[in-house]
Write a protein that holds these residues in place. Structure first.
Motif, mmCIF file in Angstrom:
data_model
loop_
_atom_site.group_PDB
_atom_site.id
_atom_site.type_symbol
_atom_site.label_atom_id
_atom_site.label_comp_id
_atom_site.label_asym_id
_atom_site.label_seq_id
_atom_site.Cartn_x
_atom_site.Cartn_y
_atom_site.Cartn_z
ATOM 1 N N SER A 1 0.833 -1.209 0.000
ATOM 2 C CA SER A 1 0.000 0.000 0.000
ATOM 3 C C SER A 1 0.865 1.256 0.000
ATOM 4 N N GLY A 2 2.168 1.094 0.104
ATOM 5 C CA GLY A 2 3.091 2.220 0.018
ATOM 6 C C GLY A 2 4.487 1.697 -0.248
ATOM 7 N N TYR A 3 5.426 2.597 -0.540
ATOM 8 C CA TYR A 3 6.795 2.185 -0.865
ATOM 9 C C TYR A 3 7.825 3.052 -0.151
ATOM 10 N N LEU A 4 9.000 2.465 0.023
ATOM 11 C CA LEU A 4 10.100 3.148 0.699
ATOM 12 C C LEU A 4 11.323 3.099 -0.213
ATOM 13 N N VAL A 5 12.183 4.117 -0.114
ATOM 14 C CA VAL A 5 13.451 4.084 -0.833
ATOM 15 C C VAL A 5 14.604 4.300 0.153
ATOM 16 N N GLY A 6 15.636 3.488 0.026
ATOM 17 C CA GLY A 6 16.873 3.682 0.784
ATOM 18 C C GLY A 6 17.961 4.162 -0.152
ATOM 19 N N VAL A 7 18.763 5.148 0.282
ATOM 20 C CA VAL A 7 19.824 5.710 -0.562
ATOM 21 C C VAL A 7 21.150 5.628 0.191
ATOM 22 N N ASP A 8 22.208 5.309 -0.530
ATOM 23 C CA ASP A 8 23.559 5.304 0.022
ATOM 24 C C ASP A 8 24.371 6.348 -0.732
ATOM 25 N N VAL A 9 24.709 7.444 -0.067
ATOM 26 C CA VAL A 9 25.554 8.461 -0.686
ATOM 27 C C VAL A 9 26.996 8.189 -0.279
ATOM 28 N N GLY A 10 27.745 7.570 -1.175
ATOM 29 C CA GLY A 10 29.148 7.278 -0.889
ATOM 30 C C GLY A 10 30.042 8.288 -1.587
ATOM 31 N N GLY A 11 31.328 8.094 -1.448
ATOM 32 C CA GLY A 11 32.267 8.988 -2.112
ATOM 33 C C GLY A 11 32.250 8.783 -3.617
ATOM 34 N N HIS A 12 32.204 7.536 -4.066
ATOM 35 C CA HIS A 12 32.339 7.210 -5.493
ATOM 36 C C HIS A 12 31.060 6.696 -6.140
ATOM 37 N N ASN A 13 30.053 6.379 -5.315
ATOM 38 C CA ASN A 13 28.830 5.792 -5.862
ATOM 39 C C ASN A 13 27.615 6.288 -5.099
ATOM 40 N N ILE A 14 26.525 6.451 -5.830
ATOM 41 C CA ILE A 14 25.228 6.656 -5.205
ATOM 42 C C ILE A 14 24.434 5.386 -5.492
ATOM 43 N N GLN B 1 24.694 4.754 -9.311
ATOM 44 C CA GLN B 1 25.174 5.860 -10.149
ATOM 45 C C GLN B 1 26.585 6.200 -9.711
ATOM 46 N N PRO B 2 27.600 5.945 -10.550
ATOM 47 C CA PRO B 2 28.953 6.372 -10.156
ATOM 48 C C PRO B 2 29.011 7.900 -10.109
ATOM 49 N N VAL B 3 29.829 8.414 -9.208
ATOM 50 C CA VAL B 3 29.989 9.866 -9.114
ATOM 51 C C VAL B 3 31.426 10.128 -8.674
ATOM 52 N N SER B 4 32.000 11.181 -9.238
ATOM 53 C CA SER B 4 33.409 11.437 -8.921
ATOM 54 C C SER B 4 33.526 12.035 -7.516
ATOM 55 N N LEU B 5 34.660 11.664 -6.844
ATOM 56 C CA LEU B 5 34.884 12.120 -5.472
ATOM 57 C C LEU B 5 34.854 13.642 -5.389
ATOM 58 N N ASP B 6 35.345 14.319 -6.458
ATOM 59 C CA ASP B 6 35.389 15.784 -6.404
ATOM 60 C C ASP B 6 34.296 16.427 -7.256
ATOM 61 N N ALA B 7 33.220 15.670 -7.493
ATOM 62 C CA ALA B 7 32.088 16.248 -8.236
ATOM 63 C C ALA B 7 31.511 17.412 -7.436
ATOM 64 N N PRO B 8 31.055 18.465 -8.142
ATOM 65 C CA PRO B 8 30.420 19.574 -7.415
ATOM 66 C C PRO B 8 29.128 19.094 -6.755
ATOM 67 N N LEU B 9 28.715 19.856 -5.746
ATOM 68 C CA LEU B 9 27.547 19.495 -4.958
ATOM 69 C C LEU B 9 26.330 19.177 -5.823
ATOM 70 N N GLU B 10 26.027 20.055 -6.791
ATOM 71 C CA GLU B 10 24.796 19.890 -7.558
ATOM 72 C C GLU B 10 24.832 18.609 -8.407
ATOM 73 N N GLU B 11 26.028 18.253 -8.839
ATOM 74 C CA GLU B 11 26.174 17.036 -9.627
ATOM 75 C C GLU B 11 25.859 15.803 -8.770
ATOM 76 N N ARG B 12 26.367 15.827 -7.525
ATOM 77 C CA ARG B 12 26.126 14.717 -6.605
ATOM 78 C C ARG B 12 24.622 14.625 -6.283
ATOM 79 N N LEU B 13 23.983 15.783 -6.081
ATOM 80 C CA LEU B 13 22.544 15.784 -5.780
ATOM 81 C C LEU B 13 21.746 15.280 -6.981
#
Lengths: 384, 384
Positions: free
Chosen positions: B82-95, B112-124
């Motif tokens: 009747s409803g759903y949940l999402v879990g997120v892992d924000v790591g240094g190299h992967n979301i 989603q791979p993401v670079s360690l020095d990606a700007p904030l908006e890119e990570r979001l």
């Protein structure tokens, strides 16, 4: 409509008795109306509950307050003197004991010095004398003693057996609870001394109301007691708080900085050495201050490890050296600020050497509450 | 006789509803008789409670089991969908993100791979894509998403704000919960990643049933999560588990022993370096084995500090490097045995890289339970 069975009703009745006792414990005498207000029960229900508790011996009526106008109201009080508790502190150099009523109020205290290398039977005899002395001082018969809680040096297993003490050679492989029960015909609880001291700080000391506390048991021996979520943390095998066993945390030998300081006069007994150094530091002696600095460096390292792991609200500097908090607290705070992510409050204990007996009493009170005043245990027994 | 008021009765009714939901959650469909037996309610009461829960959308009737003899019995199941949940892992190299139903059963996952020095908006933006991807995979509308729980690197304050991350420069002074709520119209929870991973181990991993657990989050970054008394230990300022910030515990740079090993081919991207060393150690390369030995020495020192402080039942070797548990577990056990008073069980995680998303889901399920299924919160709401 959900059905109410007989079991639910008797449980409700029990809950009402417990609610009434909780309202009365620690409070002064209360009138029926005051009790009804505090418990949320109706006045007739409250009256019935009070009558039951009087029959069982937990509560008694007291005379109305003097000078009451109109018809004097009945008042009730918890009979904290229907039984007694003793707390014991088995240290390396001293046995301490304290007698209290069922509210945990301390009525008498004793201390028995004992040599660090005294044989086992001598140490046990000193415990017996300390407890008996308390009962005599408080004019309490052994038959009115409900429970003894012992805080002791050394590793204690989950059954209350002393496994091992690094400082006191005779104190090992000992069924301390069993030996105590041979001396006194009552319930006996055994717990690690630093854990009980930590408990006392949250109940009657400087950490009242704090849920997460790291207690530094600082004296001739170094120990730690943890309060987590408002409860003493024992660990799975009752071995929590043993940071002093990690050589890299530099706790075990830390007091040697104070004991071995050049300001200590030759021939000073080892148990008084640190006191000289702390006193000299208080007077500004640079050699003593340097020794205190080295001691605090080591103290802060082990403390920082615990703070970083647990993020407590309060760190308490307790134990015998807390009498020198004026000398120790400043540098300890500085060192912790340098090392910790989030700085906890750092407070000095005001319980001093009494921290363990006070904690033992608090532990006994809790145990009593758990045995008697929780609905799961069934109806309240007679007080005898 | 103690009086029963209207409040007590409606509370009892609520308790019955919650007891019924608890009996149904995670279980398969149950007949009325089976439910009555599990909840201790009478059959007529149970029927009434079931009817109410169906009206509210929490429970539905399912067809009788095929092949049932005689009059087929009604069966009921908890509507985990009747409803759903999402879990997120924000790591240094992967979301990473995972979608689950209200029982916490994982239905879809994204990375989603993401670079360690990606700007904030890119990570979001990567977070938004990972979550949306999950919903698409699971064919779930955003309006059916009840809650997102995020496990993230870095220090999180009690309000769920990211204060600081030693590894990811852009990840600081960030109202992550606020930013997530702008993306998705549902409740958002933020928690430290190692803490969530620790939680997953006690719910669905190798520490099931253990009350006191030290979780070693071992990978390119080192972290720790603590379970105490069956609950995630956050600490007073949500800063618990930060042993890696103590230089003397030698955790922060420990992975450098693996990254900088001579067996790593030149030009290997930094995120793959440790894997080479661990693989070479598995094949018996002496240079790699020595590097692994130095790494485990440091890992064991910080772990021993936590074990001596907390005396846990279980230590879990988790995180990315737990895939190399065959290489790491033996020496880790040896080192801990040498250093600890009481040796805990040491187990390797089987959740691997999924430990944080799984823990985030478990955290969301708990939060939902707390919001909806505790009597203090009042009657159950409609599912929409």
């Amino acid at each position: 409509m959900a059905d109410l069975r007989g079991g639910d009703l008797s449980r409700l009745r029990q809950l009402n008795s417990l609610t009434a006792i909780r309202a009365l414990r620690g409070a002064g005498p209360l009138t029926l109306s005051a009790l009804a207000e505090r418990t949320g029960l109706s006045r007739p229900s409250m009256k019935e509950v009070a009558g039951e508790l009087i029959d069982l011996g937990w509560v008694e009526e007291v005379p109305p307050s003097p000078g009451t106008m109109g018809r004097p109201a009945r008042r009730y009080r918890f009979r904290a003197d229907s039984g007694y508790l003793v707390g014991v502190d088995v240290g390396g150099h001293n046995i301490r004991a304290a007698l209290s009523d069922l509210d945990g109020e301390i009525l008498a205290e004793t201390r028995q010095p004992v040599s660090l290398d005294a044989p086992l039977e001598e140490r046990l005899a000193a415990i017996e004398r300390a407890v008996s002395g308390c009962l005599t001082l408080g004019r309490v018969a052994v038959s009115d003693l409900w429970m003894i809680a012992v805080g002791t040096i050394g590793m204690i297993d989950v059954e209350g057996r002393v496994i091992y003490s690094a400082a006191v050679p005779s104190w090992r492989d000992l069924d301390l609870a069993g030996r105590m029960r041979e001396m006194f015909p009552c319930q006996v609880l055994i717990e690690n001394d630093s854990r009980l001291a930590a408990m006392a700080e949250t109940r009657r000391g400087v950490a009242q109301g704090a849920k997460d506390v790291v207690f530094l048991h600082v004296g001739r021996r170094m120990g730690a007691g943890l309060i987590i979520g408002g409860k003493v943390h024992r660990g799975f095998g009752a071995a929590a708080g043993e940071i002093s066993m990690l050589p890299e945390a530099r706790w075990f030998d830390a007091p040697e900085h104070l004991n071995g300081c050049a300001v200590v006069p030759e021939g000073t007994p080892p148990e008084d050495a640190a006191g000289f150094t702390l006193a000299a530091a208080r007077n500004g002696d640079p050699v003593a201050l340097e020794a205190v600095g080295r001691f605090v460096d080591d103290l802060a390292l082990g403390a920082a490890a615990m703070v970083l792991v647990l993020d407590p609200q309060v760190v308490v500097l307790g134990g015998g050296f807390s009498r020198s908090a004026d000398v120790l607290l400043g540098p300890l705070r500085e060192q912790l600020e340098r090392r910790c992510m989030r700085m906890p409050e750092v407070r000095a204990s005001t319980l001093g050497d009494e921290c363990v007996v006070a904690g033992a009493i608090d532990y006994a009170v809790d145990h009593l509450d758990e045995q008697l005043f929780t609905p799961e245990r069934g109806p309240l027994p007679l007080t005898r």
